[in-house]
Design a protein around this motif. Structure first.
Motif, PDB file in Angstrom:
ATOM      1  N   LEU A 206       1.034  -1.241  -0.032  1.00  0.00           N
ATOM      2  CA  LEU A 206      -0.103   0.036  -0.124  1.00  0.00           C
ATOM      3  C   LEU A 206       1.007   1.388  -0.041  1.00  0.00           C
ATOM      4  O   LEU A 206       0.454   2.332   0.350  1.00  0.00           O
ATOM      5  N   ASP A 207       2.038   1.021  -0.336  1.00  0.00           N
ATOM      6  CA  ASP A 207       3.044   2.552  -0.529  1.00  0.00           C
ATOM      7  C   ASP A 207       2.279   3.473  -1.657  1.00  0.00           C
ATOM      8  O   ASP A 207       1.926   2.935  -2.538  1.00  0.00           O
ATOM      9  N   ASP A 208       2.164   4.706  -1.225  1.00  0.00           N
ATOM     10  CA  ASP A 208       1.488   5.614  -2.037  1.00  0.00           C
ATOM     11  C   ASP A 208       2.430   6.475  -3.075  1.00  0.00           C
ATOM     12  O   ASP A 208       2.128   7.428  -3.451  1.00  0.00           O
TER      13      ASP A 208
ATOM     14  N   VAL B 278       5.900  -1.169 -13.073  1.00  0.00           N
ATOM     15  CA  VAL B 278       5.463  -0.123 -12.097  1.00  0.00           C
ATOM     16  C   VAL B 278       5.599  -0.756 -10.838  1.00  0.00           C
ATOM     17  O   VAL B 278       5.068  -1.978 -10.484  1.00  0.00           O
ATOM     18  N   CYS B 279       6.451  -0.123  -9.718  1.00  0.00           N
ATOM     19  CA  CYS B 279       6.777  -0.951  -8.725  1.00  0.00           C
ATOM     20  C   CYS B 279       6.717   0.107  -7.354  1.00  0.00           C
ATOM     21  O   CYS B 279       6.858   1.479  -7.684  1.00  0.00           O
ATOM     22  N   THR B 280       7.024  -0.180  -6.393  1.00  0.00           N
ATOM     23  CA  THR B 280       7.349   0.581  -5.132  1.00  0.00           C
ATOM     24  C   THR B 280       8.859   0.917  -5.045  1.00  0.00           C
ATOM     25  O   THR B 280       9.684   0.387  -5.872  1.00  0.00           O
ATOM     26  N   PRO B 281       9.161   1.879  -4.401  1.00  0.00           N
ATOM     27  CA  PRO B 281      10.477   2.154  -4.342  1.00  0.00           C
ATOM     28  C   PRO B 281      11.493   1.031  -3.854  1.00  0.00           C
ATOM     29  O   PRO B 281      12.652   1.083  -3.986  1.00  0.00           O
ATOM     30  N   ALA B 282      10.824   0.436  -3.105  1.00  0.00           N
ATOM     31  CA  ALA B 282      11.823  -0.903  -2.781  1.00  0.00           C
ATOM     32  C   ALA B 282      11.635  -1.972  -3.510  1.00  0.00           C
ATOM     33  O   ALA B 282      12.692  -2.912  -3.595  1.00  0.00           O
ATOM     34  N   GLY B 283      11.144  -1.757  -4.817  1.00  0.00           N
ATOM     35  CA  GLY B 283      11.147  -2.690  -5.953  1.00  0.00           C
ATOM     36  C   GLY B 283      10.150  -3.856  -6.064  1.00  0.00           C
ATOM     37  O   GLY B 283       9.885  -4.527  -6.714  1.00  0.00           O
TER      38      GLY B 283
ATOM     39  N   THR C 157      18.053  10.565  -6.738  1.00  0.00           N
ATOM     40  CA  THR C 157      18.202   9.326  -5.924  1.00  0.00           C
ATOM     41  C   THR C 157      16.989   8.288  -6.402  1.00  0.00           C
ATOM     42  O   THR C 157      17.473   7.143  -6.343  1.00  0.00           O
ATOM     43  N   VAL C 158      15.977   8.735  -6.848  1.00  0.00           N
ATOM     44  CA  VAL C 158      15.021   7.870  -7.276  1.00  0.00           C
ATOM     45  C   VAL C 158      15.494   7.029  -8.653  1.00  0.00           C
ATOM     46  O   VAL C 158      15.056   5.797  -8.752  1.00  0.00           O
TER      47      VAL C 158
ATOM     48  N   ILE D 180      15.293   3.022  -9.576  1.00  0.00           N
ATOM     49  CA  ILE D 180      14.737   2.363 -10.885  1.00  0.00           C
ATOM     50  C   ILE D 180      15.902   1.510 -11.628  1.00  0.00           C
ATOM     51  O   ILE D 180      15.568   0.604 -11.637  1.00  0.00           O
ATOM     52  N   GLU D 181      17.070   2.207 -11.484  1.00  0.00           N
ATOM     53  CA  GLU D 181      18.160   1.292 -12.303  1.00  0.00           C
ATOM     54  C   GLU D 181      18.429   0.296 -11.460  1.00  0.00           C
ATOM     55  O   GLU D 181      18.925  -0.895 -11.909  1.00  0.00           O
ATOM     56  N   SER D 182      18.431   0.158  -9.904  1.00  0.00           N
ATOM     57  CA  SER D 182      18.756  -1.101  -9.295  1.00  0.00           C
ATOM     58  C   SER D 182      17.909  -1.986  -9.523  1.00  0.00           C
ATOM     59  O   SER D 182      18.151  -3.253  -9.278  1.00  0.00           O
ATOM     60  N   VAL D 183      16.579  -1.612  -9.560  1.00  0.00           N
ATOM     61  CA  VAL D 183      15.491  -2.805  -9.914  1.00  0.00           C
ATOM     62  C   VAL D 183      15.532  -3.523 -11.106  1.00  0.00           C
ATOM     63  O   VAL D 183      15.542  -4.522 -11.190  1.00  0.00           O
TER      64      VAL D 183
END
Length: 298
Positions: A102-104, A151-156, A235-236, A240-243
């Protein structure tokens, strides 16, 4: 619970067997259940086996304690290609069972999924009509294949995804993904989507604003005043690149080996499921790194 492959696969098997019961037709049930098939597919992706024949030889030698029955390569390939819907449901079930669901804040990006290199392979491929030529700006090269929109959350943690013709505009695919499952955005009031310059469009901004969604992406230097939060995108962008690096570097997305649209689809889904499973398990056991596969890939 610990960070080892046996524990991960056991937890995945129990989750799928409990929550994704599939109706059975009359007749003898398959010797390899759906839960075992999904677990076997995740183990293959995590351990980095691209060739199904090599994977099954390894499984027959080392995994008989976990899988009482292991099929031969033709049967495994046929079951796996037919299991795309099951794998998608497993991805969503694991994602919704994670506290990150549920990350917004979402991040969106696309990455090439190359399917052929030689002209002769392109001419003979069963992917004709699905795949196409595209250009990868990150590597400054043309490729023939599909494009993965994630499409994913910041944690991937994957929220939704799609494979599309690389000539289709990224902005159109994002709008279609949101329209296809409107309840995902509706369940997150004040949703913020972080993207790169490829998603700049006034029409997309209006589309998202009508659904209560904000889009934050870099602005062109010669167009208007930059957004106050724009410096945060550096930073974001690394997130994205790390995912993408997890999918391509650790799960070998570009070496999927698919030759048909069903084969490519399920092999991409197989790797997304492996990443989702690792995130879900790491959050469950309280591991210090959420999107880490190092503990499971050997």
């Amino acid at each position: 619970m610990t960070t080892d492959l046996d524990t991960l696969l056991t937890a995945l098997y129990v989750h799928v067997d409990d929550r994704l019961k599939t109706p059975r037709w009359r007749g003898r049930p398959p010797r390899l259940s759906d839960a075992e098939l999904v677990t076997l597919a995740v183990a293959q992706a995590v351990l980095g086996f691209h060739c199904e024949a090599r994977w099954l030889r390894f499984a027959h030698a080392h995994l008989h304690g976990m899988f009482p029955y292991l099929p031969q390569r033709p049967a495994y390939n046929k079951r796996l290609r037919a299991a795309l819907g099951l794998v998608k449901r497993a991805i969503r079930s694991l994602a919704t069972d994670c506290d990150l669901w549920l990350d917004d804040v979402w991040i969106v990006d696309s990455t090439p999924v190359e399917c052929a290199r030689s002209r002769e392979t392109v001419k003979r491929s069963d992917l004709a009509g699905w795949a196409n030529y595209g250009y990868c700006r990150s590597h400054s090269r043309f490729y023939w294949g599909l494009k993965l929109h994630l499409v994913c959350t910041p944690a991937g943690l994957p929220v939704t995804w799609a494979l599309a013709d690389p000539k289709i505009d990224d902005r159109q695919v994002l709008a279609d993904l949101i329209d296809n499952e409107p309840h995902l955005a509706a369940a997150r009031p004040g949703l913020l989507i972080l993207a790169d310059k490829g998603y700049i469009a006034a029409e997309l901004d209006r589309f998202l604003a009508a659904r209560g969604i904000s889009l934050l992406r870099p602005s062109y230097r010669n167009r208007g005043i930059p957004h106050p939060a724009e410096p945060l995108l550096k930073t974001v962008r690394q997130l994205i690149e790390s995912v993408n690096d997890t999918l391509k570097g650790q799960l070998d997305l570009e070496q999927h080996g698919g030759r048909t649209i069903e084969g490519v689809g399920v092999r991409v889904a197989q790797r997304i499921l492996a990443m989702t499973c690792a995130i879900w398990h790491n959050r469950t056991i309280g591991a210090p790194i959420t999107r880490s596969l190092i503990a499971y890939d050997h």
